[in-house]
Design a protein around this motif. Structure first.
Motif, PDB file in Angstrom:
ATOM      1  N   ILE A  93     -29.670 -13.094  24.853  1.00 29.03           N
ATOM      2  CA  ILE A  93     -29.882 -12.102  25.901  1.00 29.03           C
ATOM      3  C   ILE A  93     -29.034 -10.880  25.556  1.00 29.03           C
ATOM      4  CG2 ILE A  93     -30.411 -13.819  27.677  1.00 29.03           C
ATOM      5  CD1 ILE A  93     -27.513 -13.498  28.675  1.00 29.03           C
ATOM      6  N   LEU A  94     -29.051  -9.877  26.418  1.00 23.45           N
ATOM      7  CA  LEU A  94     -28.259  -8.665  26.199  1.00 23.45           C
ATOM      8  C   LEU A  94     -27.382  -8.393  27.409  1.00 23.45           C
ATOM      9  CD1 LEU A  94     -31.076  -6.284  24.871  1.00 23.45           C
ATOM     10  CD2 LEU A  94     -29.549  -7.723  23.507  1.00 23.45           C
ATOM     11  N   VAL A  95     -26.302  -7.650  27.178  1.00 27.16           N
ATOM     12  CA  VAL A  95     -25.516  -7.105  28.277  1.00 27.16           C
ATOM     13  C   VAL A  95     -25.303  -5.623  27.988  1.00 27.16           C
ATOM     14  CG1 VAL A  95     -23.287  -7.734  27.224  1.00 27.16           C
ATOM     15  CG2 VAL A  95     -23.442  -7.345  29.703  1.00 27.16           C
ATOM     16  N   ILE A  96     -25.569  -4.797  29.001  1.00 21.46           N
ATOM     17  CA  ILE A  96     -25.445  -3.352  28.856  1.00 21.46           C
ATOM     18  C   ILE A  96     -24.445  -2.843  29.886  1.00 21.46           C
ATOM     19  CG2 ILE A  96     -27.415  -2.909  30.400  1.00 21.46           C
ATOM     20  CD1 ILE A  96     -28.071  -0.459  28.691  1.00 21.46           C
ATOM     21  N   LEU A  97     -23.620  -1.895  29.474  1.00 23.17           N
ATOM     22  CA  LEU A  97     -22.607  -1.311  30.355  1.00 23.17           C
ATOM     23  C   LEU A  97     -23.013   0.117  30.691  1.00 23.17           C
ATOM     24  CD1 LEU A  97     -19.793  -1.825  31.662  1.00 23.17           C
ATOM     25  CD2 LEU A  97     -18.792  -0.752  29.634  1.00 23.17           C
ATOM     26  N   ILE A  98     -23.227   0.393  31.991  1.00 22.65           N
ATOM     27  CA  ILE A  98     -23.627   1.719  32.451  1.00 22.65           C
ATOM     28  C   ILE A  98     -22.722   2.124  33.612  1.00 22.65           C
ATOM     29  CG2 ILE A  98     -25.490   3.135  33.399  1.00 22.65           C
ATOM     30  CD1 ILE A  98     -27.482   1.204  32.162  1.00 22.65           C
ATOM     31  N   ASP A  99     -21.998   3.208  33.433  1.00 21.25           N
ATOM     32  CA  ASP A  99     -21.095   3.723  34.473  1.00 21.25           C
ATOM     33  C   ASP A  99     -20.142   2.642  34.976  1.00 21.25           C
ATOM     34  OD1 ASP A  99     -22.331   6.213  34.295  1.00 21.25           O
ATOM     35  OD2 ASP A  99     -23.817   5.700  35.833  1.00 21.25           O
ATOM     36  N   GLY A 100     -19.621   1.845  34.051  1.00 21.71           N
ATOM     37  CA  GLY A 100     -18.637   0.831  34.392  1.00 21.71           C
ATOM     38  C   GLY A 100     -19.201  -0.448  34.972  1.00 21.71           C
ATOM     39  N   SER A 114     -21.867  -3.774  34.505  1.00 20.84           N
ATOM     40  CA  SER A 114     -22.590  -4.555  33.503  1.00 20.84           C
ATOM     41  C   SER A 114     -23.897  -5.093  34.076  1.00 20.84           C
ATOM     42  CB  SER A 114     -21.736  -5.732  33.018  1.00 20.84           C
ATOM     43  OG  SER A 114     -20.603  -5.270  32.320  1.00 20.84           O
ATOM     44  N   PHE A 115     -24.936  -5.090  33.237  1.00 16.56           N
ATOM     45  CA  PHE A 115     -26.237  -5.651  33.592  1.00 16.56           C
ATOM     46  C   PHE A 115     -26.685  -6.578  32.459  1.00 16.56           C
ATOM     47  CE2 PHE A 115     -25.938  -1.476  35.515  1.00 16.56           C
ATOM     48  CZ  PHE A 115     -26.426  -1.646  36.801  1.00 16.56           C
ATOM     49  N   PHE A 116     -27.118  -7.779  32.807  1.00 19.25           N
ATOM     50  CA  PHE A 116     -27.740  -8.656  31.823  1.00 19.25           C
ATOM     51  C   PHE A 116     -29.215  -8.273  31.689  1.00 19.25           C
ATOM     52  CE2 PHE A 116     -24.346 -11.574  33.443  1.00 19.25           C
ATOM     53  CZ  PHE A 116     -23.621 -11.629  32.260  1.00 19.25           C
ATOM     54  N   LEU A 117     -29.737  -8.363  30.463  1.00 18.74           N
ATOM     55  CA  LEU A 117     -31.128  -7.993  30.217  1.00 18.74           C
ATOM     56  C   LEU A 117     -31.822  -9.046  29.364  1.00 18.74           C
ATOM     57  CD1 LEU A 117     -30.792  -4.177  29.347  1.00 18.74           C
ATOM     58  CD2 LEU A 117     -31.397  -5.185  31.561  1.00 18.74           C
ATOM     59  N   ASP A 118     -33.120  -9.196  29.608  1.00 13.88           N
ATOM     60  CA  ASP A 118     -33.970 -10.073  28.810  1.00 13.88           C
ATOM     61  C   ASP A 118     -35.382  -9.507  28.874  1.00 13.88           C
ATOM     62  OD1 ASP A 118     -35.947 -12.319  28.397  1.00 13.88           O
ATOM     63  OD2 ASP A 118     -34.110 -13.413  27.958  1.00 13.88           O
ATOM     64  N   ALA A 119     -35.987  -9.284  27.709  1.00 10.82           N
ATOM     65  CA  ALA A 119     -37.281  -8.592  27.654  1.00 10.82           C
ATOM     66  C   ALA A 119     -38.462  -9.545  27.515  1.00 10.82           C
ATOM     67  CB  ALA A 119     -37.280  -7.599  26.491  1.00 10.82           C
ATOM     68  N   THR A 120     -38.284 -10.824  27.838  1.00 10.89           N
ATOM     69  CA  THR A 120     -39.364 -11.789  27.621  1.00 10.89           C
ATOM     70  C   THR A 120     -40.318 -11.923  28.799  1.00 10.89           C
ATOM     71  OG1 THR A 120     -38.026 -13.631  28.451  1.00 10.89           O
ATOM     72  CG2 THR A 120     -37.922 -13.170  26.082  1.00 10.89           C
ATOM     73  N   ASP A 121     -39.900 -11.485  29.980  1.00 12.80           N
ATOM     74  CA  ASP A 121     -40.692 -11.774  31.181  1.00 12.80           C
ATOM     75  C   ASP A 121     -40.979 -10.487  31.946  1.00 12.80           C
ATOM     76  OD1 ASP A 121     -41.794 -12.678  33.550  1.00 12.80           O
ATOM     77  OD2 ASP A 121     -40.412 -14.362  33.759  1.00 12.80           O
ATOM     78  N   SER A 158     -36.917  -8.084  37.075  1.00  7.78           N
ATOM     79  CA  SER A 158     -36.454  -6.726  37.331  1.00  7.78           C
ATOM     80  C   SER A 158     -35.249  -6.424  36.445  1.00  7.78           C
ATOM     81  CB  SER A 158     -36.091  -6.556  38.810  1.00  7.78           C
ATOM     82  OG  SER A 158     -35.051  -7.440  39.177  1.00  7.78           O
ATOM     83  N   PHE A 159     -34.926  -5.168  36.304  1.00  9.65           N
ATOM     84  CA  PHE A 159     -33.798  -4.744  35.472  1.00  9.65           C
ATOM     85  C   PHE A 159     -32.518  -5.422  35.972  1.00  9.65           C
ATOM     86  CE2 PHE A 159     -30.325  -1.941  34.264  1.00  9.65           C
ATOM     87  CZ  PHE A 159     -30.640  -1.592  32.958  1.00  9.65           C
ATOM     88  N   GLY A 160     -31.809  -6.097  35.066  1.00 14.18           N
ATOM     89  CA  GLY A 160     -30.582  -6.794  35.441  1.00 14.18           C
ATOM     90  C   GLY A 160     -30.771  -8.265  35.743  1.00 14.18           C
ATOM     91  N   GLU A 161     -32.020  -8.742  35.712  1.00 12.64           N
ATOM     92  CA  GLU A 161     -32.290 -10.163  35.951  1.00 12.64           C
ATOM     93  C   GLU A 161     -32.485 -10.902  34.632  1.00 12.64           C
ATOM     94  OE1 GLU A 161     -34.452 -11.584  39.854  1.00 12.64           O
ATOM     95  OE2 GLU A 161     -35.665 -10.089  38.830  1.00 12.64           O
TER      96      GLU A 161
END
Length: 650
Positions: free
Chosen positions: A391-398, A400-407, A411-414
């Motif tokens: 999976i991925l983790v992205i840092l935006i404005d302090g 963190s959001f987990f990301l997965d592009a399979t489904d 929603s963004f962050g799920e």
């Protein structure tokens, strides 16, 4: 005299029930007369005795394992324990072999032991795949009440793959013993897994246990492990892989020392593993390959000034244009292939998303993890093969959001539910090193029903309902509706005999919105008995039955996410009915405020209000919570099924 015989019969029967099984391979009359295991009356079978011994044979120079088992058949369902399968590993050069296979069943005939032996004609060996053969046999004449025994020896050329020993299986065990003798040339990392404790452990050193004829020799580390009265592992919902919790001993080769002085370091430090990941052609070599992804996303999206909105738009573009083939792809990843075919595995999709986001100056890193069904990666030392997902983790404005592009329904962050496996190993694309990263979902998932109803002149109850599901409680219903709205609606209309549905509407527009909201008009046609209406307000139920049914559970209850269920209805009964009886208000809590149930009903100005809330404040509960959780959920089912408001015609 009759009283004497009656007393004798009762004492004799009790004595048979109370007699112990004989621990060992010897079969006695007592073993056959005892047909109940009092610690688990639901058990279909019982391992009375189990013995294993793994050692390095000085005759064959192979890893040799001797197995002995004695099993009691307690029910008809338990007859499946008489069918045995043994796995033999192989490769293109060598394979494991089985020898000295023996088996018997025992029963009492005219108060005498009768033995039926396994014949060679009843033993079969077949190829399961290029790496595994399976030996199968059925113990003959096994019946309910029988004792079956079998024993065999496996010779293995694969010293690197020391077999795990399972103390716990799907039937209880009275006694399980495992012995090992490991030459000092081989060093293993040894792990005891599961919640059960060893009853006995002994270790020592055997001098000169292995020699090769030129004066070289090795000492052996010897060990004995025993567990007694091991409960069965019965699979039930709300859990991860059983491999996380089955009580067993596992061996992973750490170091091999040859007699000529050469040392092969098999087990790695995380520094070694980080370098291996960096050079991995299916992972590290594909991270940061931004030249593949420069012109994939339209400039309109890349021109969005707000970082969070731009990241969401990039994520949405990837999941809209590239599909998942439902495979992991841990050792078969190619971003080029994905770009060409528009369909790919989980590693390819998430590597593509990582590269696009990274190319657009986002701080985004991959996390190697394992799916819930695969098992927890060990934290003690690196075993790269224990990671099967990314999976991925992205840092935006302090934040963190987990990301997965399979489904496309996420929603963004799920993350997909399969990826909620507690932790993973974050790979920093700048420093090329890794660290452990918790994977936890703090956002609550909600199932909410709100209804506003009124009594018509013909005594039908009509009104409007709003159903709202969020997060993980909305995933399946979103997919079901999007795949076939008409079929979904027909299923909804036929799901409840009490309710007639009309004017159904889906409120939210996008299939991967965090919420799924639907409204509908309903009609309830209730029957009166002697001018009285016995009305159960829970015409929609969250749980039709208690999901917890085991007498004992030895592993955690793992929901994966926090959740809440909310039910609120208002019924305007007008001036045609009066309230004779309202159900009592109720409140229940789990220990340490880890969950709660709240139920209330009130009547004011000819309006009845019913309120119900169920909340789980934790994602995972230890096995010690099982009995209280079981009782807790029985309260939920009882409230839904047995709540009655008594109304009478005026």
């Amino acid at each position: 005299m009759r009283n004497f015989f009656l007393i004798f019969f009762i004492l004799f029967s009790f004595g048979l029930y109370a007699q112990d099984f004989e621990i060992g391979m010897n079969v006695t009359k007592s073993d056959l007369l005892t047909n109940v295991y009092d610690k688990d009356s639901t058990a279909n079978g019982l391992v009375v005795y189990e013995y294993g011994y793994s050692y390095f044979s000085t005759n064959t120079y192979k890893l040799t394992t001797k197995i002995k088992r004695k099993v009691k058949i307690l029910s008809k369902e338990g007859l499946k324990n008489a069918t045995v399968e043994i796995i033999l590993r192989k490769n293109s050069r060598d394979k494991e072999k089985i020898k000295d296979l023996k088996g018997s069943s025992f029963e009492l005939i005219e108060n005498k032991l009768n033995e039926t032996k396994l014949t060679k004609e009843s033993i079969f060996q077949e190829e399961y795949n290029p790496r595994i053969d399976i030996v199968k046999f059925l113990i003959p004449n096994a019946k309910v009440g029988s004792i079956i025994t079998y024993s065999y020896t496996i010779e293995s050329p694969f010293m690197n793959n020391f077999k795990a020993w399972y103390f716990q299986e799907n039937i209880p065990k009275l006694y399980s013993e495992y012995n090992t003798s490991i030459p000092g040339n081989w060093e293993y990392n040894i792990r005891l897994i599961g919640n059960q404790k060893l009853d006995f452990k002994e270790s020592g050193v055997k001098k000169h246990c292995l020699s090769i004829g030129n004066g070289s020799f090795a000492n052996c580390a010897e060990a004995k492990y025993v567990m007694k009265n091991v409960p069965a592992y019965i699979e039930e919902g709300f859990t991860t892989s059983k491999n996380n919790y089955l009580s067993k001993i596992e061996y992973n080769l750490s170091v091999f020392r040859r007699f000529d002085g050469y040392v092969d370091k098999i087990s790695k430090t995380w520094k070694d593993a980080d370098f291996e990941l960096q050079t991995d052609e299916n992972f590290g070599q594909l991270v940061g390959k931004q030249n593949y992804t420069k012109n994939i996303v339209p400039q309109k999206i890349l021109g969005i000034s707000d970082d969070l909105k731009r990241a969401k738009a990039i994520y949405q573009y990837i999941i809209d244009n590239y599909k998942w083939d439902e495979s992991s792809g841990r050792y078969n990843a190619s971003v080029k292939r994905l770009l060409k075919n528009k369909i790919g595995n989980a590693f390819e999709l998430n590597l593509l998303l990582q590269n696009v986001l990274s190319h657009n100056d986002f701080d985004v890193n991959p996390i190697l993890t394992a799916t819930r069904s695969y098992g927890f990666p060990t934290k003690i030392y690196p075993i790269i093969d224990e990671f099967n997902y990314m999976i991925l983790v992205i840092l935006i404005d302090g934040k963190s959001f987990f990301l997965d592009a399979t489904d496309p329904y996420l929603s963004f962050g799920e993350l997909p539910f399969r990826a909620l496996n507690h932790y993973g190993r974050l790979y920093n694309i700048e420093t090329k090193n890794t660290r452990w990263q918790d994977i936890s979902i703090n956002r609550l998932s909600l199932n909410q029903v709100k209804a506003k109803l009124k009594l018509e002149d013909n005594f039908n109850i009509v009104g409007n309902i709003e159903n709202k599901k969020t997060g993980y409680l909305s995933h399946s219903i979103r997919k079901e509706y999007d795949n076939n709205p008409l079929e979904y609606l027909n299923k909804l209309k036929n799901s409840n005999e009490r309710v007639t549905i009309s004017n159904h509407k889906k409120i939210n527009k996008n299939k991967n919105d965090f919420e799924f909201i639907e409204t509908m008009d309903i009609k309830l046609e209730e029957d009166f008995i002697d001018n009285k209406l016995y009305f159960n307000p829970f015409f929609i139920q969250f749980f039709s039955e208690n999901p917890f049914k085991l007498s004992q559970r030895t592993y955690p209850i793992d929901f994966g996410y926090k959740q809440m269920y909310f039910y609120s209805i208002e019924i305007d009964i007008g001036d045609k009915l009066e309230v004779l009886e309202l159900p009592k208000n109720k409140r229940f809590s789990l220990p340490n405020r880890t969950g709660s149930i709240l139920f209330s009903s009130t009547e004011q100005n000819n309006k009845i209000t019913v309120f119900f809330k169920l909340k789980f404040n934790k994602t995972i509960y230890s096995p010690e919570y099982y009995n209280v959780l079981k009782e807790f959920m029985s309260k939920v089912v009882e409230i839904q099924n047995n709540t009655v408001i008594v109304l009478e015609k005026k």
